[in-house]
Design an enzyme around this catalytic site. Sequence first.
Site, PDB file in Angstrom:
ATOM      1  N   ASP A  27     -15.001  53.080  -0.824  1.00 49.32           N
ATOM      2  CA  ASP A  27     -16.568  53.506  -0.642  1.00 49.32           C
ATOM      3  C   ASP A  27     -17.431  52.739  -0.300  1.00 49.32           C
ATOM      4  OD1 ASP A  27     -16.459  53.618  -4.044  1.00 49.32           O
ATOM      5  OD2 ASP A  27     -14.577  53.210  -3.711  1.00 49.32           O
ATOM      6  N   ASP A  46     -14.217  57.569  -0.761  1.00 48.36           N
ATOM      7  CA  ASP A  46     -15.457  57.450  -0.538  1.00 48.36           C
ATOM      8  C   ASP A  46     -16.602  57.193   1.177  1.00 48.36           C
ATOM      9  OD1 ASP A  46     -15.199  58.552  -2.977  1.00 48.36           O
ATOM     10  OD2 ASP A  46     -16.627  56.950  -4.543  1.00 48.36           O
ATOM     11  N   TYR A  80     -20.730  59.776   1.948  1.00 48.51           N
ATOM     12  CA  TYR A  80     -21.365  59.435   0.660  1.00 48.51           C
ATOM     13  C   TYR A  80     -22.646  60.985   1.237  1.00 48.51           C
ATOM     14  CZ  TYR A  80     -19.542  56.299  -1.993  1.00 48.51           C
ATOM     15  OH  TYR A  80     -18.881  55.375  -2.690  1.00 48.51           O
ATOM     16  N   ASN A 137     -14.080  60.998  -4.609  1.00 46.96           N
ATOM     17  CA  ASN A 137     -14.745  61.783  -4.873  1.00 46.96           C
ATOM     18  C   ASN A 137     -15.541  62.414  -4.707  1.00 46.96           C
ATOM     19  OD1 ASN A 137     -15.157  58.947  -6.596  1.00 46.96           O
ATOM     20  ND2 ASN A 137     -16.975  60.307  -7.591  1.00 46.96           N
ATOM     21  N   HIS A 183      -7.706  56.429  -5.182  1.00 46.80           N
ATOM     22  CA  HIS A 183      -8.734  56.044  -5.280  1.00 46.80           C
ATOM     23  C   HIS A 183      -9.575  55.039  -6.412  1.00 46.80           C
ATOM     24  CE1 HIS A 183     -12.722  56.281  -4.636  1.00 46.80           C
ATOM     25  NE2 HIS A 183     -13.379  56.861  -5.193  1.00 46.80           N
ATOM     26  N   HIS A 211     -16.625  54.379 -14.987  1.00 52.49           N
ATOM     27  CA  HIS A 211     -15.601  55.315 -14.868  1.00 52.49           C
ATOM     28  C   HIS A 211     -14.202  54.789 -15.976  1.00 52.49           C
ATOM     29  CE1 HIS A 211     -17.022  57.234 -11.529  1.00 52.49           C
ATOM     30  NE2 HIS A 211     -17.884  56.260 -10.695  1.00 52.49           N
ATOM     31  N   HIS A 259     -13.332  53.542  -5.928  1.00 54.02           N
ATOM     32  CA  HIS A 259     -14.142  53.881  -7.245  1.00 54.02           C
ATOM     33  C   HIS A 259     -15.539  53.344  -7.792  1.00 54.02           C
ATOM     34  CE1 HIS A 259     -14.730  57.875  -9.080  1.00 54.02           C
ATOM     35  NE2 HIS A 259     -14.582  57.122 -10.359  1.00 54.02           N
ATOM     36  N   HIS A 318     -17.895  50.291  -7.832  1.00 53.78           N
ATOM     37  CA  HIS A 318     -18.389  49.104  -6.504  1.00 53.78           C
ATOM     38  C   HIS A 318     -18.936  47.847  -6.972  1.00 53.78           C
ATOM     39  CE1 HIS A 318     -20.026  53.909  -6.681  1.00 53.78           C
ATOM     40  NE2 HIS A 318     -19.639  53.800  -5.643  1.00 53.78           N
TER      41      HIS A 318
END
Length: 539
Positions: A199, A226, A229, A282, A364, A374, A401, A403
């Site tokens: 991420d 990720d 972004y 995602n 992920h 999530h 996924h 953070h």
Amino acid sequence: MVSPIIATVLLCSVFIVVVVDVDGGNIPTTLDGPFKPVTIPLDNTFRGNAVDLPHTDPLVQRTVEGFEPEQISVSLSASYDSVWISWITGEFQIGDSIEPLDPETVASIVQYGRFGRSLSHQALGHSLVYNQLYPFEGLQNYSSGIIHHVRLTGLRPNTLYQYRCGDLSLSEMSDIHYFRTMPDSGPKSYPSRIAVVGDLGLTYNTTSTVNHMISNHPDLILLVGDVCYANLYLTNGTGSDCYSCTFHDTPIPETYQPRWDFWGRYMQPLISNVPIMVVEGNHEIEKQAQNQTFVAYSSRFAFPSEESGSFSTFYYSFNAGGIHFIMLGSYISQDKSGEQYKWLERDLASVDREVTPWLVAIWHTPWYSTYKAHYREAECMRVAMEDILYRNGLDIVFNGHIHAYERSNRVYNYTLDPCGPVHITVGDGGNREKMSINHVDEPGNCPKPSPSKGDYMGGFCAFNFTSGPAEGKFCWDRQPDYSAFRESSFGHGILEVKNETHALWSWHRNQDLYGNAGDVIYIVRQPERCPVKPEVHKR
């Protein structure tokens, strides 16, 4: 020119990296576990700077002219004797009316040779252009520069190479860059340090993460989804920390594809010399016209898909010394009747643990996260795939996924198990969506069971627990036993496999001094206690 700090990483064969134990004592091992769950209190004085680098920042601006190569990167093939070199030539286009560049107008050439010798070898590859198109008036379409992928073969193990890429006929060649091949596969042969980050994004926190990561001199980088972004932006370049909150009335989720180019420019000094392996998250879905998805992700990176028999950019495998890495897709079918699962069966059956003792998997969405964000979102994937991975002796799992950072005890089916893998979530690379801080075991934070969101997560699989301390509930009312350590801070991790049974894992927070670790542990394999027991599948 390659930056001096990266040249140092590549040219030196031995580094002294000081890992400071959190308690100042001996480094624990998984044999000392399972450990009592630990939560590090949130440090409100350090929130980082989760603000994206603007397009005016010199770190993301285009510095080449014409068809000179930019956004150069190295990625691995399935084994040490081959790597991929990728780059982009020409400028992207964005607007109402675009005319894609012709990939046939620029050749894909890499000249290379061992360090200190001439660039006597040459390899040719393929090129492509991708588009991000929207079927609505007023939205700006995008067409990429020409993306090149060239595979180099016949390389020696653990050897420093130099290369340049581009088109000789146009006199458009890059500066010299360097990469070191992975060691040959074997129980005594491992890369020195593998960086793991998730991420990542392109914020000022990202720059801190990357600078810390460089200071740890990685031989390989694993990005667990990720990337940049771009989907937090409208096509006009207006962004938000929460797209759905700010742009809830857009007819289709938009993206600002130049963010991919900004990310590639920023990362080039590192990943043009240190191989990077990526799996989708995602934020790479990026739906566009004709329901196309993951187009930028699948186009910009090179994957050893064909070499590992998957023929997909969503799942593949590769060896790095005595480690067999399996990259799995969280956003495609995980059903046992699906192509990914069938490929996983074949790949696991091909692994020789005498040659690659360590089995590490990366995807992920985490299965064992205790954060509210999530929570149990990937339960369908866990139900489908956990058993086959457990029976094949999976050692470590890396996810993103969420953070924040979290490391599990050895676990299988939500139960402490000395033969289960260690699950590590490292989705704390620094993106602009900010940090995950709420835990489901805290009062008022437990969500209700519901189908997984979106069309990519497999439907409804997460039910209340039927046994254990959380029986009859959807969440534990205390930090679960399987959660060994969790903390909400930005950072990255370093994996150092020492031999066929011991690997040192350290997690490095951005706010700490270089060389310090916020979490450190030896992960120890016990092949005698936990023999591989692959399933026998009836045909």
